[in-house]
Every structure is written in structure tokens, then in C-alpha cells.
Design a protein around this motif. Structure first.
Motif, short mmCIF file in Angstrom:
data_model
loop_
_atom_site.label_atom_id
_atom_site.label_comp_id
_atom_site.label_asym_id
_atom_site.label_seq_id
_atom_site.Cartn_x
_atom_site.Cartn_y
_atom_site.Cartn_z
N VAL A 211 0.85 -1.17 0.00
CA VAL A 211 0.00 0.00 0.00
C VAL A 211 0.90 1.23 0.00
N HIS A 212 0.68 2.14 -0.95
CA HIS A 212 1.46 3.35 -1.07
C HIS A 212 0.62 4.53 -0.58
N VAL A 213 1.12 5.22 0.44
CA VAL A 213 0.37 6.29 1.10
C VAL A 213 1.08 7.61 0.88
N LEU A 214 0.42 8.56 0.23
CA LEU A 214 0.95 9.91 0.07
C LEU A 214 0.55 10.73 1.28
N THR A 215 1.53 11.34 1.93
CA THR A 215 1.24 12.18 3.10
C THR A 215 1.16 13.64 2.66
N GLU A 216 0.28 14.37 3.29
CA GLU A 216 0.07 15.77 2.93
C GLU A 216 1.01 16.71 3.66
N LEU A 217 1.36 16.39 4.88
CA LEU A 217 2.09 17.33 5.73
C LEU A 217 3.59 17.08 5.74
N ALA A 218 4.07 15.97 5.20
CA ALA A 218 5.49 15.64 5.28
C ALA A 218 6.14 15.45 3.92
N ALA A 219 5.40 15.60 2.81
CA ALA A 219 5.96 15.45 1.45
C ALA A 219 6.69 14.13 1.31
N ALA A 220 6.04 13.05 1.73
CA ALA A 220 6.64 11.72 1.65
C ALA A 220 5.59 10.72 1.17
N VAL A 221 6.10 9.61 0.61
CA VAL A 221 5.25 8.47 0.29
C VAL A 221 5.72 7.31 1.16
N LEU A 222 4.79 6.74 1.90
CA LEU A 222 5.09 5.60 2.76
C LEU A 222 4.62 4.32 2.08
N VAL A 223 5.42 3.26 2.19
CA VAL A 223 5.05 1.95 1.67
C VAL A 223 4.69 1.07 2.86
N LEU A 224 3.46 0.55 2.85
CA LEU A 224 2.99 -0.30 3.92
C LEU A 224 2.92 -1.75 3.44
N ARG A 225 3.35 -2.65 4.30
CA ARG A 225 3.32 -4.08 4.01
C ARG A 225 2.17 -4.72 4.79
N PRO A 226 1.27 -5.46 4.11
CA PRO A 226 0.20 -6.15 4.85
C PRO A 226 0.76 -7.31 5.65
N LEU A 227 0.23 -7.49 6.87
CA LEU A 227 0.70 -8.55 7.75
C LEU A 227 -0.34 -9.64 7.93
N ASP A 228 -1.56 -9.27 8.18
CA ASP A 228 -2.65 -10.22 8.44
C ASP A 228 -3.76 -9.90 7.44
N GLY A 229 -3.58 -10.38 6.20
CA GLY A 229 -4.43 -9.84 5.16
C GLY A 229 -4.13 -8.36 5.09
N TYR A 230 -5.17 -7.54 5.15
CA TYR A 230 -4.98 -6.09 5.24
C TYR A 230 -5.53 -5.54 6.55
N ALA A 231 -5.81 -6.42 7.50
CA ALA A 231 -6.28 -5.97 8.81
C ALA A 231 -5.15 -5.31 9.58
N ALA A 232 -3.92 -5.72 9.33
CA ALA A 232 -2.77 -5.11 9.97
C ALA A 232 -1.72 -4.82 8.92
N LEU A 233 -1.06 -3.68 9.04
CA LEU A 233 -0.01 -3.29 8.12
C LEU A 233 1.16 -2.72 8.92
N GLU A 234 2.31 -2.63 8.27
CA GLU A 234 3.45 -1.99 8.91
C GLU A 234 4.18 -1.15 7.87
N VAL A 235 4.84 -0.09 8.34
CA VAL A 235 5.62 0.76 7.45
C VAL A 235 6.88 0.00 7.03
N ALA A 236 7.01 -0.23 5.72
CA ALA A 236 8.15 -0.98 5.20
C ALA A 236 9.21 -0.08 4.59
N ALA A 237 8.82 1.10 4.07
CA ALA A 237 9.77 2.00 3.43
C ALA A 237 9.17 3.39 3.37
N GLU A 238 10.05 4.36 3.16
CA GLU A 238 9.63 5.76 2.98
C GLU A 238 10.43 6.35 1.83
N SER A 239 9.75 7.14 1.01
CA SER A 239 10.39 7.75 -0.15
C SER A 239 9.94 9.20 -0.25
N PRO A 240 10.80 10.10 -0.77
CA PRO A 240 10.36 11.48 -0.98
C PRO A 240 9.20 11.55 -1.97
#
Length: 339
Positions: free
Chosen positions: A202-231
Motif C-alpha cells: 500500500v502506497h500512502v501519500l502524506t500531505e504534511l510531510a511530502a513523503a510516500v510511505l510503503v505499507l506491508r500487509p501482515l494479516d491480510g490487510y487488517a494489519a499493516l506496517e511501514v516498510a519503506a519511505e520515499s520522498p
């Protein structure tokens, strides 16, 4: 590339200069023809199309907001239903089976699931999930601010909460939204929009930090974790910079984001099956304050709210958008949705 119709949502009244929802036609060269007003509406800032019916949905982004359904016929829109929403509804999505319309209410922080009838109209009252929490930015994160919903392959409804720095996971059970998990994001980032990559990330664009976070699903999509961050941009994001939209391109080989303030569209190369991103180019958006964008095959349409323009780009083999012609004048455009 053949002709195709698109709907454009706008801000109206004190929020902008639009009059409602506009219709444009894509010409064979990929550019858009002159806009025509298809329906008068109050700040229909975000639109969503039913996956199987000629029905379009729109928010009315007001303090006492609402959502409306329109039958699309002959280039015009006829309202077929309306429901109340929370304060400042700002985003809509339809479940892949066409059974529910999901609305995110920025002002009240709530998420709503409206049941839909077989013809695409409303079939009852919404299930409402309240938000909670706040972030460190007192000017923007004084409370929950639901901003978007997207649909994971397993049926999970993923929502962003800009005010609480959360991605929330819901399941629809008996028509009701049941919270299955919350993923905390870095404090003060303000998640705005997200996409689910075909690789599962899951790729999340943040509004306040000018970053894109990559989330990895852990339990289906009920739980996720931040796997990477990119400008969020290839060059300096600038100040003020506010991320707006994130979309997939070329089957997931690229991700595209818009940045207000800097007024650029950024092409990101997708790495490792979606596990990481690398911004490769910033391209001027063709106007001021770019909001939503729509990837149209090997083209792209970007809504520039404050300049009143929609810019069409062609996307080359390297994934970088190139302007396809002069921007199209549309009053206070916010989103572009194919009919």
C-alpha cells in the motif's frame, strides 16, 4: 485512442468558481474538448462512478455535507438520490461489487458506507464509523480527519486519517463497517491518499510531510506496517508543499503523485514488486495547486484547482509525463473521473 467522456468535479460558491459537475470528451489525440456543465451542484469536489451502472456519485463538500447519485444519460446527469453526510465529505469510492458507496468526511472524521440498490441508487441509511485521535500539528491535526478510502483485494476497506496519522482497516459485515485494525504512521505526516499496488503493498501519500510511505500487509490487510519511505518529489518539495493525489500507472510499474505549492506531478519508479519507490522526475502540473489526477492509458489528466485548468500529458516509455497541449480552462477543478 478513441473518444471517451470524463466528469470533472469542482468547487463552487465561496470555495471556488465552478457551477457543478462538468463533462468533457477525450479526442482521438488524447486531449480534452471544451467543458459542458452536466449538473449544477454545490462543491461536488470528488466523484466516483458505479462499476456496472451509468451512475455517478458526488460529494457536496460543505459543513453539513451530503452525497448525491446521478443517472448519466446523453451527456447529462439527472439526480436520483441524496443522503446526508458528515462535515466536509471529501472523497468517495464504490466497492468493487457495486453494493456500497464509501464516503470520507474530513470535517467530522467519520467514514460512511451507504447501501446501494441494484440500479445504483441509494437503498437505505449509511453505516457510520467514528474517528478518533489527533497528531502533533495543532493547526491541522486537532482531531480525526478522514480523507480517503480504497479497496484491498481481500475486501478490506482502507482509509486514511490525516488528523490522527492513521490508516484504518474495515470489513463490511452485514452492511456495517467493522474496524479490524489501525496502522500508526510517523507523527505529523498527515496521510492523505493511498493506492493498493498489484504486488500487495500500500502506497500512502502524506500531505504534511511530502513523503510516500510503503505499507506491508501482515494479516491480510487488517494489519499493516511501514516498510519503506520515499520522498514525494524528485527535487526539493518546497514550502509550503502539500501532497494531494497518488495513482498507479502502466500496470503498477510507476506511481504518480501531485504536489501543491511546488505545483508538480512526480513520476516514481516502482521497485521490488511495490516494496519501494524511487522518484525519477518532477514535471510542472500546467497550473496552480494540482489536486487529483487520472492516468488515462498512456496519457494523464491533472486538475489544477486554483488556476482553473486541466492539463493533459502523454506518458513516455520512461514513465515521465510530457504536456500534450495547452491546459484546458475549467473553473476550480478538483477531480477527473472517466464516464
Amino acid at each position: 485512442m478513441g473518444e471517451r467522456a470524463f466528469w470533472i468535479g469542482t468547487y463552487t460558491g465561496g470555495a471556488g468558481h465552478g457551477a457543478g459537475i462538468y463533462r468533457v470528451t477525450r479526442r482521438p489525440d488524447g486531449t480534452l474538448g471544451a467543458p459542458e456543465l452536466a449538473a449544477e451542484a454545490v462543491s461536488p469536489s470528488y466523484l466516483a462512478a458505479h462499476p456496472g451502472k451509468d451512475v455517478l456519485y458526488a460529494v457536496h463538500e460543505e459543513d453539513e455535507g451530503g452525497v448525491a447519485a446521478y443517472e448519466a444519460a446523453g451527456g447529462r446527469l439527472r439526480e436520483i438520490g441524496r443522503r446526508a453526510a458528515g462535515a466536509l465529505p471529501c472523497h468517495l469510492s464504490v466497492t468493487p461489487d457495486g453494493a456500497r458507496l464509501i464516503a470520507a468526511d474530513y470535517g467530522s472524521g467519520t467514514v460512511r458506507a451507504y447501501p446501494l440498490a441494484p440500479d445504483g441508487g441509494f437503498a437505505g441509511d449509511a453505516s457510520v464509523a467514528a474517528g478518533h485521535g489527533r497528531g502533533p500539528r495543532s493547526d491541522r491535526q486537532e482531531g480525526p480527519h478522514a480523507h480517503m478510502s480504497a479497496h484491498a483485494p481481500d475486501g478490506t476497506v482502507l482509509t486514511t486519517d490525516l488528523g490522527a496519522d492513521l490508516v484504518r482497516s474495515f470489513r463490511l459485515e452485514g452492511g456495517a463497517l467493522r474496524l479490524t485494525g489501525e496502522t500508526p504512521l510517523p507523527a505529523g505526516y498527515g496521510p492523505r491518499h493511498l493506492v493498493v499496488h498489484p504486488g500487495g503493498f500500500v502506497h500512502v501519500l502524506t500531505e504534511l510531510a511530502a513523503a510516500v510511505l510503503v505499507l506491508r500487509p501482515l494479516d491480510g490487510y487488517a494489519a499493516l506496517e511501514v516498510a519503506a519511505e520515499s520522498p514525494a518529489t524528485a527535487g526539493p518539495a518546497g514550502d509550503p508543499a502539500q501532497g494531494a493525489a497518488v495513482k498507479l500507472g502502466d500496470g503498477g510499474r510507476f506511481v504518480y503523485t501531485t504536489m501543491r505549492g511546488t505545483d508538480v506531478v512526480t513520476a516514481h519508479r516502482v521497485l521490488d514488486g511495490g516494496a519501494a519507490l524511487r522518484p525519477v522526475a518532477d514535471v510542472p502540473s500546467g497550473g496552480h495547486w494540482p489536486r487529483d489526477l487520472h492516468v488515462d492509458g498512456d496519457g494523464m489528466h491533472v486538475a489544477n484547482e486554483r488556476s482553473g485548468t486541466v492539463t493533459t500529458f502523454r506518458i513516455g516509455g520512461d514513465g515521465v509525463p510530457v504536456p500534450a497541449g495547452p491546459p484546458l480552462s475549467v473553473p476550480s477543478p478538483v477531480c477527473v473521473v472517466p464516464a
